[in-house]
Design an enzyme around this catalytic site. Sequence first.
Site, PDB file in Angstrom:
ATOM      1  CG  ASP A   1      24.083  36.903  10.486  1.00 50.19           C
ATOM      2  OD1 ASP A   1      23.477  35.883  10.300  1.00 50.19           O
ATOM      3  OD2 ASP A   1      23.516  37.816  10.244  1.00 50.19           O
TER       4      ASP A   1
ATOM      5  N   GLY B   1      28.045  32.464  13.757  1.00 53.97           N
ATOM      6  CA  GLY B   1      28.535  31.336  13.353  1.00 53.97           C
ATOM      7  C   GLY B   1      27.922  29.898  14.144  1.00 53.97           C
TER       8      GLY B   1
ATOM      9  CE  LYS C   1      33.962  27.062  11.534  1.00 56.77           C
ATOM     10  NZ  LYS C   1      35.007  28.125  10.820  1.00 56.77           N
TER      11      LYS C   1
ATOM     12  CB  ALA D   1      17.882  30.882  11.141  1.00 57.74           C
TER      13      ALA D   1
ATOM     14  CG  HIS E   1      21.888  28.489  11.546  1.00 56.97           C
ATOM     15  ND1 HIS E   1      21.306  27.846  12.670  1.00 56.97           N
ATOM     16  CD2 HIS E   1      21.860  29.736  11.764  1.00 56.97           C
ATOM     17  CE1 HIS E   1      20.997  28.840  13.248  1.00 56.97           C
ATOM     18  NE2 HIS E   1      20.948  29.932  12.923  1.00 56.97           N
TER      19      HIS E   1
ATOM     20  CB  THR F   1      14.393  37.923   7.011  1.00 56.40           C
ATOM     21  OG1 THR F   1      13.433  37.004   7.823  1.00 56.40           O
ATOM     22  CG2 THR F   1      15.775  38.102   7.890  1.00 56.40           C
TER      23      THR F   1
ATOM     24  CD  GLN G   1      16.249  34.223  14.533  1.00 52.06           C
ATOM     25  OE1 GLN G   1      15.569  33.796  15.540  1.00 52.06           O
ATOM     26  NE2 GLN G   1      16.575  33.889  13.250  1.00 52.06           N
TER      27      GLN G   1
ATOM     28  CB  THR H   1      18.300  38.989   3.063  1.00 54.98           C
ATOM     29  OG1 THR H   1      19.234  39.504   4.131  1.00 54.98           O
ATOM     30  CG2 THR H   1      17.178  38.340   4.044  1.00 54.98           C
TER      31      THR H   1
HETATM   32  P1  IMO Z   1      20.831  33.519  12.211  1.00 55.80           P
HETATM   33  O1  IMO Z   1      20.155  32.500  12.726  1.00 55.80           O
HETATM   34  C1  IMO Z   1      20.941  37.986  11.790  1.00 55.80           C
HETATM   35  C2  IMO Z   1      17.029  40.253  12.192  1.00 55.80           C
HETATM   36  C3  IMO Z   1      16.623  40.715  10.712  1.00 55.80           C
HETATM   37  C4  IMO Z   1      15.806  41.922  11.235  1.00 55.80           C
HETATM   38  C5  IMO Z   1      15.523  41.477  12.437  1.00 55.80           C
HETATM   39  C6  IMO Z   1      13.898  40.964  12.544  1.00 55.80           C
HETATM   40  O2  IMO Z   1      21.227  33.405  10.957  1.00 55.80           O
HETATM   41  O3  IMO Z   1      21.835  34.365  13.085  1.00 55.80           O
HETATM   42  P2  IMO Z   1      12.587  39.022  11.376  1.00 55.80           P
HETATM   43  O4  IMO Z   1      12.828  38.296   9.778  1.00 55.80           O
HETATM   44  O5  IMO Z   1      13.029  37.865  12.336  1.00 55.80           O
HETATM   45  O6  IMO Z   1      11.225  39.697  11.626  1.00 55.80           O
HETATM   46  O7  IMO Z   1      13.561  40.072  11.463  1.00 55.80           O
HETATM   47  O8  IMO Z   1      16.094  40.417  12.862  1.00 55.80           O
HETATM   48  N1  IMO Z   1      17.458  38.832  11.822  1.00 55.80           N
HETATM   49  C7  IMO Z   1      18.623  38.107  11.773  1.00 55.80           C
HETATM   50  N2  IMO Z   1      19.877  38.831  11.745  1.00 55.80           N
HETATM   51  N3  IMO Z   1      20.843  36.610  11.686  1.00 55.80           N
HETATM   52  C8  IMO Z   1      19.593  36.137  11.592  1.00 55.80           C
HETATM   53  O9  IMO Z   1      19.360  34.660  12.013  1.00 55.80           O
HETATM   54  C9  IMO Z   1      18.540  36.868  11.802  1.00 55.80           C
HETATM   55  N4  IMO Z   1      17.160  36.412  11.645  1.00 55.80           N
HETATM   56  C10 IMO Z   1      16.518  37.760  11.838  1.00 55.80           C
HETATM   57  O10 IMO Z   1      17.735  41.204   9.900  1.00 55.80           O
HETATM   58  O11 IMO Z   1      16.675  43.050  11.857  1.00 55.80           O
HETATM   59 MG    MG Z   2      22.950  33.814   9.731  1.00 60.15          MG
END
Ligand code: IMO
Ligand code: MG
Length: 389
Positions: A12, A14, A17, A38, A40, A128, A221, A298
């Site tokens: 998260d 950004g 963007k 993810a 985005h 998630t 992530q 979520t």
């Molecule tokens: P973006 O791409 C923030 C976190 C989940 C959880 C851990 C494992 O938007 O940055 P998972 O569903 O992958 O088995 O969850 O990882 N998590 C993220 N946190 N941004 C994300 O994606 C995330 N994708 C998974 O909250 O703690």
């Molecule tokens: Mg995100």
Amino acid sequence: MVDVLLGLQWGDEGKGKIVDYFAKDYDLVARFQGGPNAGHTLYIGDKKVVLHQIPSGVFHANKLNLIGNGVVLDPVTLKKECETVASFGVDLKKNLFISERTHLILPTHRALDKASEVSKGNQKIGSTLKGIGPTYMDKTGRNGLRVGDLLDKNFTTSYIKLRLKHQRLLDNHAFDEDISAWEEEFFEAVEFLKELNIVNGEYFINHHISQGKRVLAEGAQGSMLDIDFGTFPFVTSSNTISAGVCSGLGVAPQKIKDVIGVTKAYCTRVGSGPFPTELEDETGEQLRKIGSEFGATTGRPRRCGWIDLVALRFACMVNGVTKIVMTKADVLDAFQELSVCTSYNLNGKETTEIPFRMDKGTIEAVYKKFAGWDKPSSEARRQLNYRKQ
Ligand code: IMO
Ligand code: MG
């Protein structure tokens, strides 16, 4: 030539963007890992769009987008995303390509994710629940089904075989939710997916590279959620770091030029696990409120805290970061005083390295305090020492 753009924290940052911003300079944008976990977020005009699996370059005309073999793909989410993107007039038949080696997330993978989290109780990862972990487990366990398998006439038989295996695991977990509606949706989405461009991703991308095209690999992530280098076991199930680009797309390391790391001016984390600079007080609440820190996938409130330079330096090291983008500095406009974590106190000893364990109680953030700038940064116009390359 390939540049990589990825998150340096817990996700998260950004990324979407920034990919959208840089996409004009590239011919092809490719996702190399992760899946619908993810979220985005992009703004197209004044409309907000959250992309989960489609690369964030998709709104740019004449740019190609590739979902690479390292991604785990849920056809159901993909169909919904494609419909949203197409409603903006984007022709996905022309600009979206999917590797035949990409693993499929089945409805039972989602069920297993849920069952596994329930069984972990208060040790849960905070997943998630999109089926990411179980799908990668089937990949490394050599059981998974891939996009290319959809074109095989025996796909349904392979599906039933894997589903039976999953059912036994679900029975062990006493999982008894009816997922027949998920399956119906899945098979409908599979028909949709089969009509998209399914390609041999590694030849596709290397062909474009050899033609002198510019590729941007888009991470999902963040580095602190990497399966090897993150805060294990509170991580995701893929290599989110730059090394993941090679295995997730079939690109050789020499082809990678810049590694652009994205970081927020503070830290957030969704889900469980260590977070040394977390603020469980009014300041944290203020960061969450001003920064609108609620999960794009979520809707969960994100945990907030000061920037952690120990973690950031570690992320720069394991990724080989060559450029940094900092986002959301404007969120800090409201603060009279800012703290920056410069080291950790680990069982009474100061360290600037990420330790094996980062549990609460063993680790304490050491801060340097700075006065805030007390001005709206949106009014800042001057670029200091900016050199255009
Ligand atoms: P973006 O791409 C923030 C976190 C989940 C959880 C851990 C494992 O938007 O940055 P998972 O569903 O992958 O088995 O969850 O990882 N998590 C993220 N946190 N941004 C994300 O994606 C995330 N994708 C998974 O909250 O703690
Ligand atoms: Mg995100």
